[in-house]
Design a protein around this motif. Structure first.
Motif, PDB file in Angstrom:
ATOM      1  N   UNK A  72       3.692  -3.346   4.635  1.00 54.01           N
ATOM      2  CA  UNK A  72       3.674  -2.231   3.695  1.00 54.01           C
ATOM      3  C   UNK A  72       3.853  -2.631   2.235  1.00 54.01           C
ATOM      4  N   UNK A  73       4.099  -3.895   1.971  1.00 56.99           N
ATOM      5  CA  UNK A  73       4.227  -4.366   0.584  1.00 56.99           C
ATOM      6  C   UNK A  73       2.862  -4.330  -0.081  1.00 56.99           C
ATOM      7  N   UNK A  74       2.823  -3.864  -1.307  1.00 56.00           N
ATOM      8  CA  UNK A  74       1.580  -3.824  -2.082  1.00 56.00           C
ATOM      9  C   UNK A  74       1.601  -4.969  -3.076  1.00 56.00           C
ATOM     10  N   UNK A  75       0.573  -5.806  -3.027  1.00 55.31           N
ATOM     11  CA  UNK A  75       0.400  -6.900  -3.988  1.00 55.31           C
ATOM     12  C   UNK A  75      -0.787  -6.520  -4.863  1.00 55.31           C
ATOM     13  N   UNK A  76      -0.613  -6.603  -6.172  1.00 55.90           N
ATOM     14  CA  UNK A  76      -1.724  -6.289  -7.074  1.00 55.90           C
ATOM     15  C   UNK A  76      -1.881  -7.374  -8.125  1.00 55.90           C
ATOM     16  N   UNK A  77      -3.110  -7.554  -8.515  1.00 51.43           N
ATOM     17  CA  UNK A  77      -3.484  -8.485  -9.575  1.00 51.43           C
ATOM     18  C   UNK A  77      -4.435  -7.727 -10.480  1.00 51.43           C
ATOM     19  N   UNK A  78      -3.924  -7.308 -11.631  1.00 52.15           N
ATOM     20  CA  UNK A  78      -4.694  -6.462 -12.527  1.00 52.15           C
ATOM     21  C   UNK A  78      -5.219  -5.265 -11.732  1.00 52.15           C
ATOM     22  N   UNK A  79      -6.520  -5.052 -11.631  1.00 55.35           N
ATOM     23  CA  UNK A  79      -7.064  -3.870 -10.953  1.00 55.35           C
ATOM     24  C   UNK A  79      -7.185  -4.043  -9.431  1.00 55.35           C
ATOM     25  N   UNK A  80      -7.040  -5.267  -8.913  1.00 59.35           N
ATOM     26  CA  UNK A  80      -7.160  -5.509  -7.474  1.00 59.35           C
ATOM     27  C   UNK A  80      -5.818  -5.304  -6.791  1.00 59.35           C
ATOM     28  N   UNK A  81      -5.841  -4.713  -5.583  1.00 59.62           N
ATOM     29  CA  UNK A  81      -4.599  -4.562  -4.829  1.00 59.62           C
ATOM     30  C   UNK A  81      -4.866  -4.571  -3.334  1.00 59.62           C
ATOM     31  N   UNK A  82      -3.825  -4.956  -2.575  1.00 57.70           N
ATOM     32  CA  UNK A  82      -3.908  -4.972  -1.124  1.00 57.70           C
ATOM     33  C   UNK A  82      -2.537  -4.580  -0.567  1.00 57.70           C
ATOM     34  N   UNK A  83      -2.553  -3.820   0.542  1.00 61.80           N
ATOM     35  CA  UNK A  83      -1.327  -3.474   1.252  1.00 61.80           C
ATOM     36  C   UNK A  83      -1.208  -4.464   2.408  1.00 61.80           C
ATOM     37  N   UNK A  84      -0.124  -5.217   2.441  1.00 59.64           N
ATOM     38  CA  UNK A  84       0.067  -6.222   3.483  1.00 59.64           C
ATOM     39  C   UNK A  84       0.425  -5.557   4.805  1.00 59.64           C
ATOM     40  N   UNK A  85      -0.156  -6.079   5.903  1.00 58.08           N
ATOM     41  CA  UNK A  85       0.035  -5.471   7.218  1.00 58.08           C
ATOM     42  C   UNK A  85       0.931  -6.293   8.133  1.00 58.08           C
ATOM     43  N   UNK A  86       1.539  -7.353   7.618  1.00 59.54           N
ATOM     44  CA  UNK A  86       2.416  -8.187   8.422  1.00 59.54           C
ATOM     45  C   UNK A  86       1.704  -9.289   9.180  1.00 59.54           C
ATOM     46  N   UNK A  87       0.395  -9.402   9.027  1.00 57.56           N
ATOM     47  CA  UNK A  87      -0.377 -10.413   9.756  1.00 57.56           C
ATOM     48  C   UNK A  87      -0.141 -11.833   9.243  1.00 57.56           C
ATOM     49  N   UNK A  88       0.327 -11.958   8.017  1.00 59.82           N
ATOM     50  CA  UNK A  88       0.547 -13.283   7.427  1.00 59.82           C
ATOM     51  C   UNK A  88      -0.526 -13.687   6.439  1.00 59.82           C
ATOM     52  N   UNK A  89      -1.576 -12.879   6.330  1.00 57.38           N
ATOM     53  CA  UNK A  89      -2.664 -13.229   5.406  1.00 57.38           C
ATOM     54  C   UNK A  89      -3.467 -11.984   5.040  1.00 57.38           C
ATOM     55  N   UNK A  90      -3.867 -11.895   3.773  1.00 53.46           N
ATOM     56  CA  UNK A  90      -4.698 -10.777   3.324  1.00 53.46           C
ATOM     57  C   UNK A  90      -5.556 -11.235   2.152  1.00 53.46           C
ATOM     58  N   UNK A  91      -6.766 -10.700   2.067  1.00 54.50           N
ATOM     59  CA  UNK A  91      -7.652 -10.984   0.942  1.00 54.50           C
ATOM     60  C   UNK A  91      -7.340  -9.984  -0.161  1.00 54.50           C
ATOM     61  N   UNK A  92      -6.912 -10.490  -1.308  1.00 54.31           N
ATOM     62  CA  UNK A  92      -6.584  -9.633  -2.447  1.00 54.31           C
ATOM     63  C   UNK A  92      -7.836  -9.288  -3.252  1.00 54.31           C
ATOM     64  N   UNK A  93      -8.729 -10.263  -3.429  1.00 53.30           N
ATOM     65  CA  UNK A  93      -9.956  -9.987  -4.184  1.00 53.30           C
ATOM     66  C   UNK A  93     -11.044 -10.981  -3.813  1.00 53.30           C
ATOM     67  N   UNK A  94     -12.279 -10.580  -4.108  1.00 54.18           N
ATOM     68  CA  UNK A  94     -13.445 -11.454  -3.949  1.00 54.18           C
ATOM     69  C   UNK A  94     -14.183 -11.472  -5.281  1.00 54.18           C
ATOM     70  N   UNK A  95     -14.611 -12.637  -5.673  1.00 53.77           N
ATOM     71  CA  UNK A  95     -15.317 -12.803  -6.944  1.00 53.77           C
ATOM     72  C   UNK A  95     -16.666 -13.437  -6.677  1.00 53.77           C
ATOM     73  N   UNK A  96     -17.711 -12.885  -7.294  1.00 53.36           N
ATOM     74  CA  UNK A  96     -19.048 -13.459  -7.144  1.00 53.36           C
ATOM     75  C   UNK A  96     -19.260 -14.493  -8.234  1.00 53.36           C
ATOM     76  N   UNK A  97     -19.643 -15.681  -7.835  1.00 50.26           N
ATOM     77  CA  UNK A  97     -19.928 -16.746  -8.783  1.00 50.26           C
ATOM     78  C   UNK A  97     -18.664 -17.434  -9.273  1.00 50.26           C
ATOM     79  N   UNK A  98     -18.837 -18.521 -10.014  1.00 50.11           N
ATOM     80  CA  UNK A  98     -17.703 -19.263 -10.551  1.00 50.11           C
ATOM     81  C   UNK A  98     -16.954 -18.442 -11.600  1.00 50.11           C
ATOM     82  N   UNK A  99     -15.658 -18.730 -11.751  1.00 49.14           N
ATOM     83  CA  UNK A  99     -14.885 -17.953 -12.715  1.00 49.14           C
ATOM     84  C   UNK A  99     -13.589 -18.662 -13.088  1.00 49.14           C
ATOM     85  N   UNK A 100     -13.133 -18.387 -14.298  1.00 53.10           N
ATOM     86  CA  UNK A 100     -11.832 -18.834 -14.788  1.00 53.10           C
ATOM     87  C   UNK A 100     -11.174 -17.622 -15.421  1.00 53.10           C
ATOM     88  N   UNK A 101      -9.962 -17.282 -14.965  1.00 56.01           N
ATOM     89  CA  UNK A 101      -9.273 -16.144 -15.558  1.00 56.01           C
ATOM     90  C   UNK A 101      -7.772 -16.227 -15.293  1.00 56.01           C
TER      91      UNK A 101
END
Length: 129
Positions: A72-101
């Motif tokens: 139930x913990x919510x992790x956010x990075x700027x506009x991206x967010x994910x609610x953790x389900x206790x599985x041990x892993x979650x995808x917070x965001x996907x980015x198309x192409x190379x990036x630095x930020x």
């Protein structure tokens, strides 16, 4: 990095060269600065992170934590967010192409609060077929 040079003699004194460089895929996420501690059910700043990935197909930012924790913990990075389900892993965001930020990360605890003291962030390149 691999570098290949070849020359092809042309008619007369002219020559041409072909240059090819192969750059390996490299992805990295770095913690920058310090976070702040919240009280009760308040959000907590996890600080800022710098992410870099040169994968042509882009990359996923994955949150890893101990299985069975942070439900139930919510992790956010700027506009991206994910609610953790206790599985041990979650995808917070996907980015198309190379990036630095750089991004700011925030955590809001679930009903059981922060029941682990470790959270990891990984960048995983998306491999195009």
């Amino acid at each position: 990095m691999a570098l290949a040079l070849s020359s092809v003699p042309a008619a007369g004194t002219d020559a041409s060269f072909s240059l090819r460089a192969v750059v390996p895929v490299y992805c990295e996420v770095q913690y920058r600065g310090t976070g702040s501690i919240g009280t009760g059910g308040q959000s907590v700043s996890l600080g800022s992170f710098r992410e870099y990935c040169n994968a042509p197909g882009g990359y996923s930012l994955v949150v890893r934590y101990a299985p069975g924790t942070l439900t139930g913990t919510v992790i956010s990075a700027d506009a991206d967010m994910v609610v953790l389900d206790g599985s041990g892993e979650a995808v917070l965001s996907r980015t198309q192409g190379p990036r630095f930020r750089s991004r700011t990360f925030i955590a809001t605890p679930g009903a059981r609060g922060f029941d682990t003291d470790r959270v990891y962030f990984d960048l995983r390149p998306i491999i195009s077929a």
